[in-house]
Write an enzyme that holds these catalytic residues in place. Sequence first.
Site, PDB file in Angstrom:
ATOM      1  N   ARG A 137       0.816  -1.240   0.000  1.00  9.18           N
ATOM      2  CA  ARG A 137       0.000   0.000   0.000  1.00  9.18           C
ATOM      3  C   ARG A 137       0.840   1.277   0.000  1.00  9.18           C
ATOM      4  O   ARG A 137       0.368   2.348   0.359  1.00  9.18           O
ATOM      5  CB  ARG A 137      -0.993   0.024   1.159  1.00  9.18           C
ATOM      6  CG  ARG A 137      -2.010  -1.090   1.084  1.00  9.18           C
ATOM      7  CD  ARG A 137      -3.322  -0.708   1.703  1.00  9.18           C
ATOM      8  NE  ARG A 137      -4.321  -1.708   1.396  1.00  9.18           N
ATOM      9  CZ  ARG A 137      -4.535  -2.800   2.111  1.00  9.18           C
ATOM     10  NH1 ARG A 137      -3.809  -3.020   3.197  1.00  9.18           N
ATOM     11  NH2 ARG A 137      -5.449  -3.657   1.749  1.00  9.18           N
ATOM     12  N   LYS A 159       4.817  11.756 -10.930  1.00  2.00           N
ATOM     13  CA  LYS A 159       3.987  10.959 -11.844  1.00  2.00           C
ATOM     14  C   LYS A 159       4.656   9.607 -12.029  1.00  2.00           C
ATOM     15  O   LYS A 159       5.836   9.537 -12.387  1.00  2.00           O
ATOM     16  CB  LYS A 159       3.867  11.647 -13.199  1.00  2.00           C
ATOM     17  CG  LYS A 159       2.826  12.736 -13.243  1.00  2.00           C
ATOM     18  CD  LYS A 159       2.611  13.223 -14.664  1.00  2.00           C
ATOM     19  CE  LYS A 159       1.607  14.349 -14.709  1.00  2.00           C
ATOM     20  NZ  LYS A 159       1.484  14.933 -16.070  1.00  2.00           N
ATOM     21  N   GLU A 201      12.645  18.093 -23.809  1.00  2.00           N
ATOM     22  CA  GLU A 201      11.924  18.440 -22.569  1.00  2.00           C
ATOM     23  C   GLU A 201      12.523  19.697 -21.927  1.00  2.00           C
ATOM     24  O   GLU A 201      11.821  20.446 -21.261  1.00  2.00           O
ATOM     25  CB  GLU A 201      11.946  17.271 -21.576  1.00  2.00           C
ATOM     26  CG  GLU A 201      11.259  15.998 -22.075  1.00  2.00           C
ATOM     27  CD  GLU A 201       9.734  15.988 -21.902  1.00  2.00           C
ATOM     28  OE1 GLU A 201       9.167  17.004 -21.462  1.00  2.00           O
ATOM     29  OE2 GLU A 201       9.121  14.962 -22.236  1.00  2.00           O
ATOM     30  N   LYS A 246       9.778  23.190 -13.030  1.00  2.00           N
ATOM     31  CA  LYS A 246       8.964  21.995 -12.750  1.00  2.00           C
ATOM     32  C   LYS A 246       8.544  21.959 -11.283  1.00  2.00           C
ATOM     33  O   LYS A 246       7.390  21.692 -10.955  1.00  2.00           O
ATOM     34  CB  LYS A 246       9.757  20.739 -13.115  1.00  2.00           C
ATOM     35  CG  LYS A 246       9.030  19.447 -12.799  1.00  2.00           C
ATOM     36  CD  LYS A 246       8.453  18.791 -14.004  1.00  2.00           C
ATOM     37  CE  LYS A 246       7.438  17.726 -13.641  1.00  2.00           C
ATOM     38  NZ  LYS A 246       7.545  16.531 -14.419  1.00  2.00           N
ATOM     39  N   GLU A 256      -2.334  18.016 -11.277  1.00  2.00           N
ATOM     40  CA  GLU A 256      -2.654  18.442 -12.639  1.00  2.00           C
ATOM     41  C   GLU A 256      -4.124  18.784 -12.845  1.00  2.00           C
ATOM     42  O   GLU A 256      -4.778  18.277 -13.753  1.00  2.00           O
ATOM     43  CB  GLU A 256      -2.223  17.357 -13.650  1.00  2.00           C
ATOM     44  CG  GLU A 256      -2.115  17.900 -15.063  1.00  2.00           C
ATOM     45  CD  GLU A 256      -1.494  16.922 -16.036  1.00  2.00           C
ATOM     46  OE1 GLU A 256      -0.307  16.595 -15.867  1.00  2.00           O
ATOM     47  OE2 GLU A 256      -2.196  16.491 -16.945  1.00  2.00           O
ATOM     48  N   ARG A 260      -0.335  22.666 -14.192  1.00  2.00           N
ATOM     49  CA  ARG A 260       0.612  21.588 -14.505  1.00  2.00           C
ATOM     50  C   ARG A 260       0.379  21.007 -15.903  1.00  2.00           C
ATOM     51  O   ARG A 260       1.306  20.503 -16.538  1.00  2.00           O
ATOM     52  CB  ARG A 260       0.531  20.477 -13.438  1.00  2.00           C
ATOM     53  CG  ARG A 260       1.554  19.374 -13.681  1.00  2.00           C
ATOM     54  CD  ARG A 260       1.745  18.458 -12.502  1.00  2.00           C
ATOM     55  NE  ARG A 260       2.729  17.435 -12.830  1.00  2.00           N
ATOM     56  CZ  ARG A 260       3.196  16.554 -11.992  1.00  2.00           C
ATOM     57  NH1 ARG A 260       2.794  16.548 -10.740  1.00  2.00           N
ATOM     58  NH2 ARG A 260       4.086  15.654 -12.368  1.00  2.00           N
ATOM     59  N   ASN A 264       2.489  19.515 -20.521  1.00  2.00           N
ATOM     60  CA  ASN A 264       2.223  18.527 -21.568  1.00  2.00           C
ATOM     61  C   ASN A 264       2.361  19.133 -22.967  1.00  2.00           C
ATOM     62  O   ASN A 264       1.923  18.522 -23.943  1.00  2.00           O
ATOM     63  CB  ASN A 264       0.814  17.948 -21.392  1.00  2.00           C
ATOM     64  CG  ASN A 264       0.684  17.205 -20.074  1.00  2.00           C
ATOM     65  OD1 ASN A 264       1.606  16.508 -19.657  1.00  2.00           O
ATOM     66  ND2 ASN A 264      -0.436  17.378 -19.396  1.00  2.00           N
ATOM     67  N   HIS A 267       2.891  16.960 -25.980  1.00  2.00           N
ATOM     68  CA  HIS A 267       2.687  15.562 -25.597  1.00  2.00           C
ATOM     69  C   HIS A 267       1.433  14.930 -26.201  1.00  2.00           C
ATOM     70  O   HIS A 267       1.414  13.726 -26.424  1.00  2.00           O
ATOM     71  CB  HIS A 267       2.656  15.433 -24.069  1.00  2.00           C
ATOM     72  CG  HIS A 267       4.025  15.519 -23.448  1.00  2.00           C
ATOM     73  ND1 HIS A 267       4.820  16.631 -23.547  1.00  2.00           N
ATOM     74  CD2 HIS A 267       4.744  14.616 -22.726  1.00  2.00           C
ATOM     75  CE1 HIS A 267       5.965  16.417 -22.913  1.00  2.00           C
ATOM     76  NE2 HIS A 267       5.945  15.204 -22.401  1.00  2.00           N
ATOM     77  N   HIS A 271       2.346  11.687 -27.966  1.00  2.00           N
ATOM     78  CA  HIS A 271       1.851  10.366 -27.572  1.00  2.00           C
ATOM     79  C   HIS A 271       1.168   9.663 -28.742  1.00  2.00           C
ATOM     80  O   HIS A 271       1.289   8.443 -28.899  1.00  2.00           O
ATOM     81  CB  HIS A 271       0.875  10.492 -26.396  1.00  2.00           C
ATOM     82  CG  HIS A 271       1.558  10.812 -25.095  1.00  2.00           C
ATOM     83  ND1 HIS A 271       0.873  11.186 -23.972  1.00  2.00           N
ATOM     84  CD2 HIS A 271       2.863  10.808 -24.739  1.00  2.00           C
ATOM     85  CE1 HIS A 271       1.730  11.404 -22.978  1.00  2.00           C
ATOM     86  NE2 HIS A 271       2.951  11.178 -23.429  1.00  2.00           N
ATOM     87  N   HIS A 285      10.613   8.949 -26.904  1.00  2.00           N
ATOM     88  CA  HIS A 285       9.603   9.850 -26.338  1.00  2.00           C
ATOM     89  C   HIS A 285       9.961  11.325 -26.568  1.00  2.00           C
ATOM     90  O   HIS A 285       9.138  12.118 -27.029  1.00  2.00           O
ATOM     91  CB  HIS A 285       9.421   9.563 -24.841  1.00  2.00           C
ATOM     92  CG  HIS A 285       8.511  10.535 -24.160  1.00  2.00           C
ATOM     93  ND1 HIS A 285       7.162  10.626 -24.440  1.00  2.00           N
ATOM     94  CD2 HIS A 285       8.758  11.506 -23.238  1.00  2.00           C
ATOM     95  CE1 HIS A 285       6.624  11.590 -23.708  1.00  2.00           C
ATOM     96  NE2 HIS A 285       7.571  12.133 -22.966  1.00  2.00           N
TER      97      HIS A 285
HETATM   98  N1  GLY Z   1       5.734  15.392 -17.544  1.00  2.00           N
HETATM   99  C1  GLY Z   1       4.743  16.342 -17.199  1.00  2.00           C
HETATM  100  C2  GLY Z   1       4.449  16.377 -15.731  1.00  2.00           C
HETATM  101  O1  GLY Z   1       5.158  15.795 -14.942  1.00  2.00           O
HETATM  102  O2  GLY Z   1       3.477  16.962 -15.343  1.00  2.00           O
END
Ligand code: GLY
Length: 388
Positions: A137, A159, A201, A246, A256, A260, A264, A267, A271, A285
Site C-alpha cells: 500500500r 507521476k 523536454e 517543474k 494536474e 501543470r 504537456n 505531448h 503520444h 519519447h
Molecule cells: N511530464 C509532465 C508532468 O510531470 O506533469
Amino acid sequence: MSVTTAPTSKADHPAIASKLSVELGKRGYDIHVGRGLIARAAELIKPVLHQPRVYIVSDSIVASLYLEPLEAQLKAAGIRCDHTVVPAGESSKDVSHLAQVLNAMIAARCERSTMVVALGGGVVGDLAGFAASILLRGVDFVQIPTSLLAQVDSSVGGKTGINMPAGKNLVGTFHQPRLVIADTDVLATLPKRELLAGYAEVAKYGLIEDVPFWNWLEQNGSAMVGGGESSHELLRHAIMTSCTTKARTVAADERESGVRALLNLGHTFGHALEAEMGYGAELLHGEAVAIGMVLAFDLSARLGLCPQADALRVREHLQAVGLPVRPPRAGRNGAVTPKRLIAHMAQDKKVKDGAVTFVLARGIGKAFLTADVPLDKLEATLAAAQAA
Ligand code: GLY
C-alpha cells in the site's frame, strides 16, 4: 521554493552542485543537481531512510555502469541493498515488468520502511515509482535519474505509471519521491540521440513560459549537447532552470488540475506519434515531444494565435540541435495519416467531456490550454507538417 548552489565537497573538479526543493509540505523533497553526485549517494540518501535498507530497480544498460559501485558505496555505509534489473527500453514499462518488479520486492521481503531506489531513465523511474506506490500500500522511493529527460522532467513531480496497449501512461499514480539525485556526469555516457531526446523536454520549459531561457537555449543548446568539458556547466544550468520551473509548477498544482497541464506541451501530438510508431527505438519519447511541440506551434500559427515567425523559430532551433521535427509518414501499421493520429489523441488521458485538451501558444513563452480546436485545422496542420 529554495535554491542553493555550493561547491561540491568531494568532487575532484571545480564544478558546483546545486540543490532546490519541491515545496509540498510533508511530501516536499530536495533535488540535487551537479557532478559526482552518485559517488555521494549514500551520504545524500541516509537522512531520508527509515531503516538501513534499500531496494534498487534499474535497467540492463544503466545497471552495467552504475549498480555495482552504488551498491558497494551503500553497503559500506551500512545499508542493505537488494535489486532487480529490467531490460532497457520503453517496452519494460508494462504490466508484465511491473509484476516482475513487485514479485522481486516481495520475494526479498521488502518492508514498509524499505526505501525503493529508481536508478535509471524515465522508464525505470516511472516503473519503480509505480511499484513503490502500490507495494504494501505504498513505500517511499528515491529517484536517481540517469538520462537528461528523467533529470529535467520525469524524476520530479511524482507521476508514476506504465503504458497499456491502448496508450501511454494510462495506468499510474501520483507518488512523490523523497529525494532526487541528478548527477550530470552520467550524461557523458548517454548516447547522443538520448541526450537530444532529453533536450526536447528542456526546450519545453522555455517554450511554455520562459523567453530568456529559450533565448539562452538558442545560443547555447548546440554546445550543451555537443559534449566536452564546457557542456557540464551548460547542462547543470539547463537542468536547474528546468527543475526550478517543474518544482514550482508541481507545488502549485500537484495533481494536474490546472497549470501543470501546460507541461504537456507537445505531448498530445507526441503520444499519438509514439502509439503509431510502437514505443520503441523508431521514435523516442523526447523525439515525439519535439515533433509535437513543432506541431503545437504550427497549429497555433494556423489558428492565428501565434506569430508564424515564432513557429518557424521553434522548428529551426529544434532541427538545428539535431531533433526530428516532421511527423513520420509510416509506422508499425502502415501509413501514419492525420486521421489515425487524431484517433489516438481521442484516447489521451487529458480528454475531458469527450474533448481533447491541447497546449497551444500565443508565442514563444506563452503557452495556454484549450479544447477549442477545429478538426479541419488540426488535420491540415498534421498533413502540412508531414509534407514539409
Ligand atoms: N511530464 C509532465 C508532468 O510531470 O506533469
